[in-house]
Design a protein around this motif. Sequence first.
Motif, PDB file in Angstrom:
ATOM      1  N   LYS A   1       0.834  -1.207   0.000  1.00  0.00           N
ATOM      2  CA  LYS A   1       0.000   0.000   0.000  1.00  0.00           C
ATOM      3  C   LYS A   1       0.871   1.261   0.000  1.00  0.00           C
ATOM      4  O   LYS A   1       0.639   2.183  -0.788  1.00  0.00           O
ATOM      5  CB  LYS A   1      -0.909  -0.011   1.229  1.00  0.00           C
ATOM      6  CG  LYS A   1      -1.889   1.126   1.288  1.00  0.00           C
ATOM      7  CD  LYS A   1      -2.790   0.982   2.513  1.00  0.00           C
ATOM      8  CE  LYS A   1      -3.759   2.130   2.607  1.00  0.00           C
ATOM      9  NZ  LYS A   1      -4.617   1.999   3.788  1.00  0.00           N
ATOM     10  N   THR A   2       1.881   1.300   0.864  1.00  0.00           N
ATOM     11  CA  THR A   2       2.742   2.491   0.921  1.00  0.00           C
ATOM     12  C   THR A   2       3.583   2.619  -0.343  1.00  0.00           C
ATOM     13  O   THR A   2       3.844   3.732  -0.803  1.00  0.00           O
ATOM     14  CB  THR A   2       3.656   2.478   2.154  1.00  0.00           C
ATOM     15  OG1 THR A   2       4.426   1.280   2.162  1.00  0.00           O
ATOM     16  CG2 THR A   2       2.861   2.592   3.430  1.00  0.00           C
ATOM     17  N   SER A   3       3.983   1.496  -0.912  1.00  0.00           N
ATOM     18  CA  SER A   3       4.757   1.537  -2.153  1.00  0.00           C
ATOM     19  C   SER A   3       3.917   2.137  -3.278  1.00  0.00           C
ATOM     20  O   SER A   3       4.394   2.976  -4.047  1.00  0.00           O
ATOM     21  CB  SER A   3       5.224   0.131  -2.528  1.00  0.00           C
ATOM     22  OG  SER A   3       5.910   0.150  -3.739  1.00  0.00           O
ATOM     23  N   LYS A   4       2.666   1.722  -3.362  1.00  0.00           N
ATOM     24  CA  LYS A   4       1.764   2.271  -4.388  1.00  0.00           C
ATOM     25  C   LYS A   4       1.535   3.761  -4.158  1.00  0.00           C
ATOM     26  O   LYS A   4       1.529   4.550  -5.102  1.00  0.00           O
ATOM     27  CB  LYS A   4       0.437   1.515  -4.381  1.00  0.00           C
ATOM     28  CG  LYS A   4       0.533   0.121  -4.953  1.00  0.00           C
ATOM     29  CD  LYS A   4      -0.776  -0.623  -4.824  1.00  0.00           C
ATOM     30  CE  LYS A   4      -0.600  -2.073  -5.250  1.00  0.00           C
ATOM     31  NZ  LYS A   4      -1.794  -2.874  -4.992  1.00  0.00           N
ATOM     32  N   GLN A   5       1.352   4.152  -2.899  1.00  0.00           N
ATOM     33  CA  GLN A   5       1.143   5.563  -2.591  1.00  0.00           C
ATOM     34  C   GLN A   5       2.387   6.380  -2.938  1.00  0.00           C
ATOM     35  O   GLN A   5       2.284   7.489  -3.454  1.00  0.00           O
ATOM     36  CB  GLN A   5       0.789   5.737  -1.114  1.00  0.00           C
ATOM     37  CG  GLN A   5      -0.597   5.240  -0.767  1.00  0.00           C
ATOM     38  CD  GLN A   5      -0.870   5.274   0.731  1.00  0.00           C
ATOM     39  OE1 GLN A   5       0.036   5.423   1.534  1.00  0.00           O
ATOM     40  NE2 GLN A   5      -2.139   5.116   1.092  1.00  0.00           N
ATOM     41  N   HIS A   6       3.556   5.829  -2.666  1.00  0.00           N
ATOM     42  CA  HIS A   6       4.804   6.520  -2.980  1.00  0.00           C
ATOM     43  C   HIS A   6       4.943   6.709  -4.487  1.00  0.00           C
ATOM     44  O   HIS A   6       5.298   7.793  -4.960  1.00  0.00           O
ATOM     45  CB  HIS A   6       5.992   5.740  -2.422  1.00  0.00           C
ATOM     46  CG  HIS A   6       7.322   6.272  -2.838  1.00  0.00           C
ATOM     47  ND1 HIS A   6       7.830   7.448  -2.340  1.00  0.00           N
ATOM     48  CD2 HIS A   6       8.229   5.808  -3.720  1.00  0.00           C
ATOM     49  CE1 HIS A   6       9.000   7.684  -2.902  1.00  0.00           C
ATOM     50  NE2 HIS A   6       9.269   6.703  -3.731  1.00  0.00           N
ATOM     51  N   LYS A   7       4.657   5.654  -5.237  1.00  0.00           N
ATOM     52  CA  LYS A   7       4.750   5.748  -6.699  1.00  0.00           C
ATOM     53  C   LYS A   7       3.776   6.798  -7.243  1.00  0.00           C
ATOM     54  O   LYS A   7       4.112   7.579  -8.135  1.00  0.00           O
ATOM     55  CB  LYS A   7       4.484   4.392  -7.347  1.00  0.00           C
ATOM     56  CG  LYS A   7       5.612   3.406  -7.185  1.00  0.00           C
ATOM     57  CD  LYS A   7       5.275   2.065  -7.796  1.00  0.00           C
ATOM     58  CE  LYS A   7       6.383   1.058  -7.508  1.00  0.00           C
ATOM     59  NZ  LYS A   7       6.048  -0.271  -7.992  1.00  0.00           N
ATOM     60  N   THR A   8       2.561   6.814  -6.705  1.00  0.00           N
ATOM     61  CA  THR A   8       1.566   7.793  -7.138  1.00  0.00           C
ATOM     62  C   THR A   8       2.033   9.207  -6.814  1.00  0.00           C
ATOM     63  O   THR A   8       1.945  10.112  -7.649  1.00  0.00           O
ATOM     64  CB  THR A   8       0.210   7.524  -6.458  1.00  0.00           C
ATOM     65  OG1 THR A   8      -0.202   6.195  -6.771  1.00  0.00           O
ATOM     66  CG2 THR A   8      -0.846   8.508  -6.901  1.00  0.00           C
ATOM     67  N   ALA A   9       2.560   9.393  -5.608  1.00  0.00           N
ATOM     68  CA  ALA A   9       3.026  10.728  -5.211  1.00  0.00           C
ATOM     69  C   ALA A   9       4.189  11.171  -6.097  1.00  0.00           C
ATOM     70  O   ALA A   9       4.255  12.332  -6.512  1.00  0.00           O
ATOM     71  CB  ALA A   9       3.450  10.712  -3.746  1.00  0.00           C
ATOM     72  N   MET A  10       5.114  10.263  -6.408  1.00  0.00           N
ATOM     73  CA  MET A  10       6.249  10.613  -7.253  1.00  0.00           C
ATOM     74  C   MET A  10       5.778  10.948  -8.669  1.00  0.00           C
ATOM     75  O   MET A  10       6.287  11.875  -9.296  1.00  0.00           O
ATOM     76  CB  MET A  10       7.272   9.472  -7.282  1.00  0.00           C
ATOM     77  CG  MET A  10       8.019   9.298  -5.979  1.00  0.00           C
ATOM     78  SD  MET A  10       8.857  10.794  -5.427  1.00  0.00           S
ATOM     79  CE  MET A  10      10.101  10.962  -6.676  1.00  0.00           C
ATOM     80  N   LYS A  11       4.808  10.199  -9.167  1.00  0.00           N
ATOM     81  CA  LYS A  11       4.304  10.445 -10.514  1.00  0.00           C
ATOM     82  C   LYS A  11       3.639  11.818 -10.586  1.00  0.00           C
ATOM     83  O   LYS A  11       3.824  12.573 -11.543  1.00  0.00           O
ATOM     84  CB  LYS A  11       3.297   9.357 -10.895  1.00  0.00           C
ATOM     85  CG  LYS A  11       2.892   9.405 -12.369  1.00  0.00           C
ATOM     86  CD  LYS A  11       1.749   8.459 -12.695  1.00  0.00           C
ATOM     87  CE  LYS A  11       1.999   7.046 -12.313  1.00  0.00           C
ATOM     88  NZ  LYS A  11       0.903   6.142 -12.675  1.00  0.00           N
TER      89      LYS A  11
END
Length: 128
Positions: free
Chosen positions: A97-107
Amino acid sequence: SLSYISLRVHPPPTTHPQPILHMDVDRTDWKNWSDIITRSLHRYITQYLDNYTDPLKLWSDFSSILDTVNKQCIPIKKVCEHSKPFWNPLLSELSDKTSKQHKTAMKNSFTPLNVHRHKEAKEKFSST
């Protein structure tokens, strides 16, 4: 001028540390283990309890039954220096979940303005 340089060369390790084997109590079918223990104790100890005169022999037989049933019912897992024995499915879910959130935030934050600001901050940091 350097007239003498001493270099210590460490040879690469010849062997990797061997993994340690542990009982995987999380994946054990405890109902099955309990049933087999109960049957084994009854078959080999309980019905012959009056015949035991030496408590050490009783303990030895009891330990032997436990070892045998444990080997039969409890799976073995390898633990090495990279193992995470505390890891569980909940931590995997949270990590995903945090990995997906991190990727979304970076994108979402990878805009030309942010790239420019990052580059400027990096240059300022390098010059200090």
